[in-house]
Design a protein around this motif. Sequence first.
Motif, PDB file in Angstrom:
ATOM      1  N   TRP A   1     -12.919  -1.471  -4.367  1.00 26.86           N
ATOM      2  CA  TRP A   1     -11.635  -0.833  -4.596  1.00 26.86           C
ATOM      3  C   TRP A   1     -11.331   0.193  -3.513  1.00 26.86           C
ATOM      4  CZ3 TRP A   1      -7.833  -2.379  -7.578  1.00 26.86           C
ATOM      5  CH2 TRP A   1      -8.129  -3.225  -8.662  1.00 26.86           C
ATOM      6  N   ARG A   2     -10.064   0.197  -3.129  1.00 23.91           N
ATOM      7  CA  ARG A   2      -9.585   1.105  -2.101  1.00 23.91           C
ATOM      8  C   ARG A   2      -8.427   1.926  -2.674  1.00 23.91           C
ATOM      9  NH1 ARG A   2      -8.162  -0.992   4.011  1.00 23.91           N
ATOM     10  NH2 ARG A   2      -7.840   1.044   4.985  1.00 23.91           N
ATOM     11  N   ARG A   3      -8.276   3.151  -2.196  1.00 23.13           N
ATOM     12  CA  ARG A   3      -7.147   3.978  -2.613  1.00 23.13           C
ATOM     13  C   ARG A   3      -6.399   4.474  -1.385  1.00 23.13           C
ATOM     14  NH1 ARG A   3      -7.971   9.245  -6.291  1.00 23.13           N
ATOM     15  NH2 ARG A   3      -8.502  10.200  -4.283  1.00 23.13           N
ATOM     16  N   ASP A   4      -5.087   4.376  -1.452  1.00 25.11           N
ATOM     17  CA  ASP A   4      -4.211   4.828  -0.373  1.00 25.11           C
ATOM     18  C   ASP A   4      -3.362   5.967  -0.938  1.00 25.11           C
ATOM     19  OD1 ASP A   4      -2.708   5.097   1.902  1.00 25.11           O
ATOM     20  OD2 ASP A   4      -2.108   2.993   2.024  1.00 25.11           O
ATOM     21  N   ASP A   5      -3.522   7.154  -0.391  1.00 26.92           N
ATOM     22  CA  ASP A   5      -2.873   8.353  -0.911  1.00 26.92           C
ATOM     23  C   ASP A   5      -1.944   8.913   0.166  1.00 26.92           C
ATOM     24  OD1 ASP A   5      -2.163  10.518  -2.403  1.00 26.92           O
ATOM     25  OD2 ASP A   5      -4.180  11.339  -2.628  1.00 26.92           O
ATOM     26  N   HIS A   6      -0.644   8.921  -0.105  1.00 29.29           N
ATOM     27  CA  HIS A   6       0.354   9.334   0.891  1.00 29.29           C
ATOM     28  C   HIS A   6       1.209  10.446   0.296  1.00 29.29           C
ATOM     29  CE1 HIS A   6       3.518   7.866   4.076  1.00 29.29           C
ATOM     30  NE2 HIS A   6       3.317   9.163   4.116  1.00 29.29           N
ATOM     31  N   VAL A   7       1.248  11.583   0.975  1.00 30.29           N
ATOM     32  CA  VAL A   7       2.018  12.740   0.529  1.00 30.29           C
ATOM     33  C   VAL A   7       3.075  13.050   1.577  1.00 30.29           C
ATOM     34  CG1 VAL A   7       1.948  15.179  -0.105  1.00 30.29           C
ATOM     35  CG2 VAL A   7       0.052  13.682  -0.718  1.00 30.29           C
ATOM     36  N   GLY A   8       4.301  13.253   1.131  1.00 23.73           N
ATOM     37  CA  GLY A   8       5.386  13.632   2.029  1.00 23.73           C
ATOM     38  C   GLY A   8       6.163  14.800   1.476  1.00 23.73           C
ATOM     39  N   GLU A   9       6.637  15.646   2.382  1.00 25.51           N
ATOM     40  CA  GLU A   9       7.419  16.810   2.004  1.00 25.51           C
ATOM     41  C   GLU A   9       8.426  17.074   3.117  1.00 25.51           C
ATOM     42  OE1 GLU A   9       6.357  21.179   0.073  1.00 25.51           O
ATOM     43  OE2 GLU A   9       5.009  20.297   1.548  1.00 25.51           O
TER      44      GLU A   9
ATOM     45  N   ASN B   1       0.861  -1.170   0.000  1.00 22.71           N
ATOM     46  CA  ASN B   1       0.000   0.000   0.000  1.00 22.71           C
ATOM     47  C   ASN B   1       0.905   1.229   0.000  1.00 22.71           C
ATOM     48  OD1 ASN B   1       0.931   0.105   2.661  1.00 22.71           O
ATOM     49  ND2 ASN B   1      -0.942  -0.804   3.481  1.00 22.71           N
ATOM     50  N   ALA B   2       0.411   2.366   0.451  1.00 21.68           N
ATOM     51  CA  ALA B   2       1.234   3.577   0.456  1.00 21.68           C
ATOM     52  C   ALA B   2       1.694   3.940   1.864  1.00 21.68           C
ATOM     53  CB  ALA B   2       0.467   4.739  -0.171  1.00 21.68           C
ATOM     54  N   GLN B   3       1.693   2.979   2.777  1.00 12.78           N
ATOM     55  CA  GLN B   3       2.122   3.262   4.144  1.00 12.78           C
ATOM     56  C   GLN B   3       3.522   3.860   4.161  1.00 12.78           C
ATOM     57  OE1 GLN B   3       1.786  -0.063   6.850  1.00 12.78           O
ATOM     58  NE2 GLN B   3       3.364   0.735   8.201  1.00 12.78           N
TER      59      GLN B   3
END
Length: 779
Positions: free
Chosen positions: A448-456, A110-112
């Motif tokens: 359906w599932r979506r995993d959205d991960h944002v990092g800065e 996933n996007a963990q």
Amino acid sequence: MAAAVASLSAQTAPPAPPATPGPTATEAVELSPFTVNTSRDVGYQAENTLAGSRLNTSLRDTASSVSVFTREFLDDLAITDVRELVQYSINAEISSNENQAGSGQNPVVNAQSLTPLVLIRGAAASVGMDYFTSITPSDAYRVGRYEDNRGPNSILFGVGAPGGLINESSKIASTARDSALVRTSAGSFDRHRFELDANWVLEKERLAMSVAGLQQENGGWRAFDYQDKKRIFSSITVRPLRSLTVTAMGEIGRDVTAVIRNTVETDQALAWLDNRNAKGVSAVTFDPNNAVPTIAMSALGVTARDVAATGNNHKVIFIENDGTIFDARGSLLSGTYNNSAVRAPDGTPGVTSGALKVNDPRIYPGNVNAAGPGMFRQQTLRNYTITADWQATRNLAFNLGRNYQYSRARVTLMTGADPTLRGDPNRTLGVGGPANPYAGRLYFDGEWRRDDHVGEVAETRLAASYALDTQSKWFGRHRFAALVSQTEQFDARANSWLALAGRPYNATPNNINNRITVRNYITEGSWATYRVGDWRSLPSTVNFDGRAYTLAWANEIGGPNNSGGEQKSTAALGAVQSHFLADRLVTTFGYRQDKIDVIELGFYNDPVIGDIVDRDRSKSKTTSATGFTGTAGAVLHVFKWMSLVANRSSNQGVPSFVRTTFPKGELAPASKGVGSDYGLGGDFLGGRLHAKLVYFSSTEQGRITTNGLAGAPGRNTRVMDAFAGVLAGTGLPFSTSQWQPIYSAYNPPVTAASSDSQSKGYEARITANLTQNWRLVAN
């Protein structure tokens, strides 16, 4: 863990020359104590590293356990990323959560995690880019070398994981000479990779520019598998003075890769399928009437009813084969042999057990991928770095650096038992619906599932180094280093489900009654059809229950899977490296302090999407902490060919942005680690062979994990609910308003548990340039 490789440089496709040519005599005076020139790496052997003390140090004089993977080694083994690199490292592997309790999958499925998680010596490790914290996945096309620093050593990398650090050193433009390299490779399963690397000297020894580009289109051995990349990296080196060097570099790119489930699919069809094949379709299909299956139905493998057709219960199904949308509530579901009520055609009963998987290749071959083309990870990235190295005097040097990184990973996937193989025992589409043209056929479906991960992350650091030579055998020569840095980091992750927009059947946007299931009926024996329905096949608007709905990715309620945070930290570092006894004894001591503020962000509620992380500080909660770490190491060169090494260092772990623990439900404190290495180093065959053998031990206290709660928060809630029933309300000791703060105090919002770990053992590594043509690495 062990690996050995040998390379013959006189091969058909010889290894590429180093991207950065060797320094000229006039360049030598500008060498910075804070950088390593990778052009000095010869074959598989590196000369120097920053991985011991933040100062450019000979590997022979480095007490901590460090392995360097040179550019030639990367080329010979065709290593392109960290996943491949760790196969040749010591005691390292890509994490699939095996160091935690429970059945969690690889965090990169996933996007963990924004980057592949690495375990070193059984503990989580950090990933760095030029010794800045890295949140962008690495690729070797832009790398001059990798360094693997094993064991806790926060003096080196600050707040980080206790396993150690894998750092990439970027290629930089050389002011010495022009060069160009084109590399292409092809392999099985449609593997294609193209790299370009060019360096232009715009003004000899003063100004240069380099560009590296990558295009990769790789397939895999399973259906719908691919790993595609498009990236470009560039650097500029400016040397306005012999004593001043400024380097600027940046990268932009996008990776799109299929996400492959590491287990076969769940079977909920085999008992029904066997009875269908033996007795015919009419024997195993029925008109659904919102009733649970009868005993006779169960014996045939029709074992369950979908959600009951009452109230706001709904099961929205989209059939990809023909675009039909219907309500499957009250319909019948097929089953397999994990149910004692079913019977095989010969009368053999099923056995009550857990979930069964499809393992018969005659029904489901191993190279089939039921997740289909819709399950993939798309990650965009950009990073920029500018550094200035100033040799103020012969003994005094300064380094100023600024790094910025942004990365966003968006993964569409199916979780849990989805996609599940079932048979359709319904003669109508829903209770009282039209005739079902797919009655008696097998299908895959799921939500359906979506995993959205944002990092800065942005970091600024200033370092200074002073060299002192006493000209005395006994008092030796010394280098003193100091560093201050400031880091700001933002991280937000949201899990969502594909659903009807507007919360039509439940106030929670992602509630199961609002979600839409995507189904695909397969053609038995045609393996290309063995997949779930693709979420991208859905129209933007669907008609259901007499209304038109747009579709949306509806977020989970704010919590561990939908949360965000910011971190601000300042660090101060001091280190001294000393050479005594005519350089036979080398010692390194360092001390570091990190002050950290972790800001737990709140939420605002969108009418369509639901809870969204809000960077409004009035809704946030700040937790502050201070970490102190140190290192002490020594190398004694007993003989020219043998050395004794000893190193002890500590670690300040990465604090969680979102995980809370008992007793107060506050953000979990950072973990702490301590590690030590003791052993022997050897240089043989005139320096052509280097070996190191160490005994290591490493401990970590307070590792945070979501596993291990075992329902404890829920039990805590039930206790307080029971008290509320007799203590709070009209005529009871507490009013509702009086009870609320008491309830909150004894019912903290806990989302994580902590654990301690320890590892110890022996490590050995041999690196050699045996002849001009033969190279060797053995672990």
